[in-house]
Design a protein around this motif. Sequence first.
Motif, PDB file in Angstrom:
ATOM      1  N   PRO A 112       0.973  -1.250  -0.201  1.00 21.03           N
ATOM      2  CA  PRO A 112      -0.016   0.038  -0.070  1.00 21.03           C
ATOM      3  C   PRO A 112       0.954   1.281   0.125  1.00 21.03           C
ATOM      4  O   PRO A 112       1.914   1.289   0.553  1.00 21.03           O
ATOM      5  CB  PRO A 112      -0.934   0.061   1.291  1.00 21.03           C
ATOM      6  N   PRO A 113       0.451   2.324  -0.500  1.00 27.18           N
ATOM      7  CA  PRO A 113       1.172   3.617  -0.622  1.00 27.18           C
ATOM      8  C   PRO A 113       1.699   4.234   0.823  1.00 27.18           C
ATOM      9  O   PRO A 113       2.795   4.532   0.751  1.00 27.18           O
ATOM     10  CB  PRO A 113       0.125   4.539  -1.192  1.00 27.18           C
ATOM     11  N   ASP A 114       0.708   4.028   1.796  1.00 29.97           N
ATOM     12  CA  ASP A 114       1.210   4.627   2.925  1.00 29.97           C
ATOM     13  C   ASP A 114       2.171   3.679   3.684  1.00 29.97           C
ATOM     14  O   ASP A 114       3.224   4.017   4.173  1.00 29.97           O
ATOM     15  CB  ASP A 114      -0.047   4.931   4.040  1.00 29.97           C
TER      16      ASP A 114
ATOM     17  N   ARG B 119       1.757  12.819  -3.462  1.00 31.73           N
ATOM     18  CA  ARG B 119       0.608  12.232  -4.594  1.00 31.73           C
ATOM     19  C   ARG B 119       1.117  11.115  -5.314  1.00 31.73           C
ATOM     20  O   ARG B 119       2.201  11.256  -6.041  1.00 31.73           O
ATOM     21  CB  ARG B 119       0.050  13.361  -5.431  1.00 31.73           C
ATOM     22  N   LEU B 120       0.650  10.074  -4.996  1.00 27.57           N
ATOM     23  CA  LEU B 120       1.129   8.654  -5.761  1.00 27.57           C
ATOM     24  C   LEU B 120       0.040   8.056  -6.954  1.00 27.57           C
ATOM     25  O   LEU B 120      -1.120   8.186  -6.434  1.00 27.57           O
ATOM     26  CB  LEU B 120       1.290   7.613  -4.666  1.00 27.57           C
ATOM     27  N   GLU B 121       0.496   7.414  -7.641  1.00 27.57           N
ATOM     28  CA  GLU B 121      -0.580   6.744  -8.482  1.00 27.57           C
ATOM     29  C   GLU B 121      -0.204   5.241  -8.623  1.00 27.57           C
ATOM     30  O   GLU B 121       0.940   4.780  -8.223  1.00 27.57           O
ATOM     31  CB  GLU B 121      -0.395   7.176 -10.030  1.00 27.57           C
ATOM     32  N   LYS B 122      -1.200   4.279  -8.556  1.00 27.67           N
ATOM     33  CA  LYS B 122      -0.984   3.008  -8.691  1.00 27.67           C
ATOM     34  C   LYS B 122      -0.575   2.571 -10.290  1.00 27.67           C
ATOM     35  O   LYS B 122      -1.325   2.580 -10.985  1.00 27.67           O
ATOM     36  CB  LYS B 122      -2.133   2.168  -8.304  1.00 27.67           C
ATOM     37  N   THR B 123       0.637   2.017 -10.743  1.00 26.82           N
ATOM     38  CA  THR B 123       0.898   1.458 -11.798  1.00 26.82           C
ATOM     39  C   THR B 123       0.791  -0.101 -12.111  1.00 26.82           C
ATOM     40  O   THR B 123       1.015  -0.935 -10.953  1.00 26.82           O
ATOM     41  CB  THR B 123       2.184   2.240 -12.237  1.00 26.82           C
ATOM     42  N   ALA B 124       1.505  -0.700 -13.025  1.00 22.86           N
ATOM     43  CA  ALA B 124       1.654  -1.985 -13.042  1.00 22.86           C
ATOM     44  C   ALA B 124       2.782  -2.276 -12.409  1.00 22.86           C
ATOM     45  O   ALA B 124       2.962  -3.524 -12.025  1.00 22.86           O
ATOM     46  CB  ALA B 124       1.903  -2.353 -14.629  1.00 22.86           C
ATOM     47  N   ASN B 125       3.745  -1.477 -12.033  1.00 22.85           N
ATOM     48  CA  ASN B 125       4.917  -1.924 -11.193  1.00 22.85           C
ATOM     49  C   ASN B 125       4.777  -1.268  -9.843  1.00 22.85           C
ATOM     50  O   ASN B 125       5.774  -0.934  -9.127  1.00 22.85           O
ATOM     51  CB  ASN B 125       6.110  -1.143 -11.956  1.00 22.85           C
TER      52      ASN B 125
ATOM     53  N   TRP C 106       3.156   1.313  -6.585  1.00 27.39           N
ATOM     54  CA  TRP C 106       2.675   2.737  -6.575  1.00 27.39           C
ATOM     55  C   TRP C 106       4.076   3.476  -6.586  1.00 27.39           C
ATOM     56  O   TRP C 106       5.126   3.230  -6.520  1.00 27.39           O
ATOM     57  CB  TRP C 106       2.344   2.969  -5.035  1.00 27.39           C
ATOM     58  N   LYS C 107       3.796   4.844  -7.623  1.00 27.45           N
ATOM     59  CA  LYS C 107       4.778   5.710  -7.873  1.00 27.45           C
ATOM     60  C   LYS C 107       4.551   7.175  -7.552  1.00 27.45           C
ATOM     61  O   LYS C 107       3.647   7.479  -7.432  1.00 27.45           O
ATOM     62  CB  LYS C 107       5.072   5.760  -9.610  1.00 27.45           C
TER      63      LYS C 107
END
Length: 213
Positions: A32-34, A155-161, A163-164
């Motif tokens: 997860p991003p957090d 600010r993050l986005e979920k990608t195929a690889n 979270w970025k």
Amino acid sequence: MKSFKKIGSFIFAGLLFVVGTVFAQTPDQSTPPDALIKMVVTDVMASVKADPDIQKGNIPKIVDLVEKKIVPYTDMRRTTEMAMGPNWKKATPEQQAQLTSEFKNLLIRTYSGALSQLRDQTVQFKALRAAPDDKEVVVKTVVLGRGDPVPLDYRLEKTANGWKVYDMNIMGVWLVEAYRNQFSNQISQNGIEGLVKFLQDRNKQLATAKPSN
């Protein structure tokens, strides 16, 4: 840009908090991003404190650190696209690649001094407010140290690889917004190629400048 640069070191430092270290646990696509951010804070602080060269502002060493430990966990193409705004679609694929590379180098060199400022800071994490299926989230933190607490959001986005990180906010100022007007002005005056040249020239100046702590 001068006023933003004053707080820019905290923003760049925030990016380093996120990904600038050898992970105690290797995050995978399901992290997860957090949890990703929280996982590395202690490690990056310890890493910086243990490296006298980085604390002294050794630019080559900082650049090497960023390229190996930070860039893989960011989406600089999206960061550049957002900073360009509608002008992004006017650029050729070659120009887009050039702009992404030069903007990345600009951020590294402009805010590299932030590493040498990481000493006694600690980070307070806010509860993540997001749905399980969200593809974009904002992770909120507060940096505590000398002086007033500094809100620092990612600010993050979920990608195929996984979270970025693609944007950061400090005290209400998002990184890409701070550059958008400057980029737009350069393009209106000199076109896309003019912006490429501006970034190239600026990076050359920063490459020869003496580091300041």
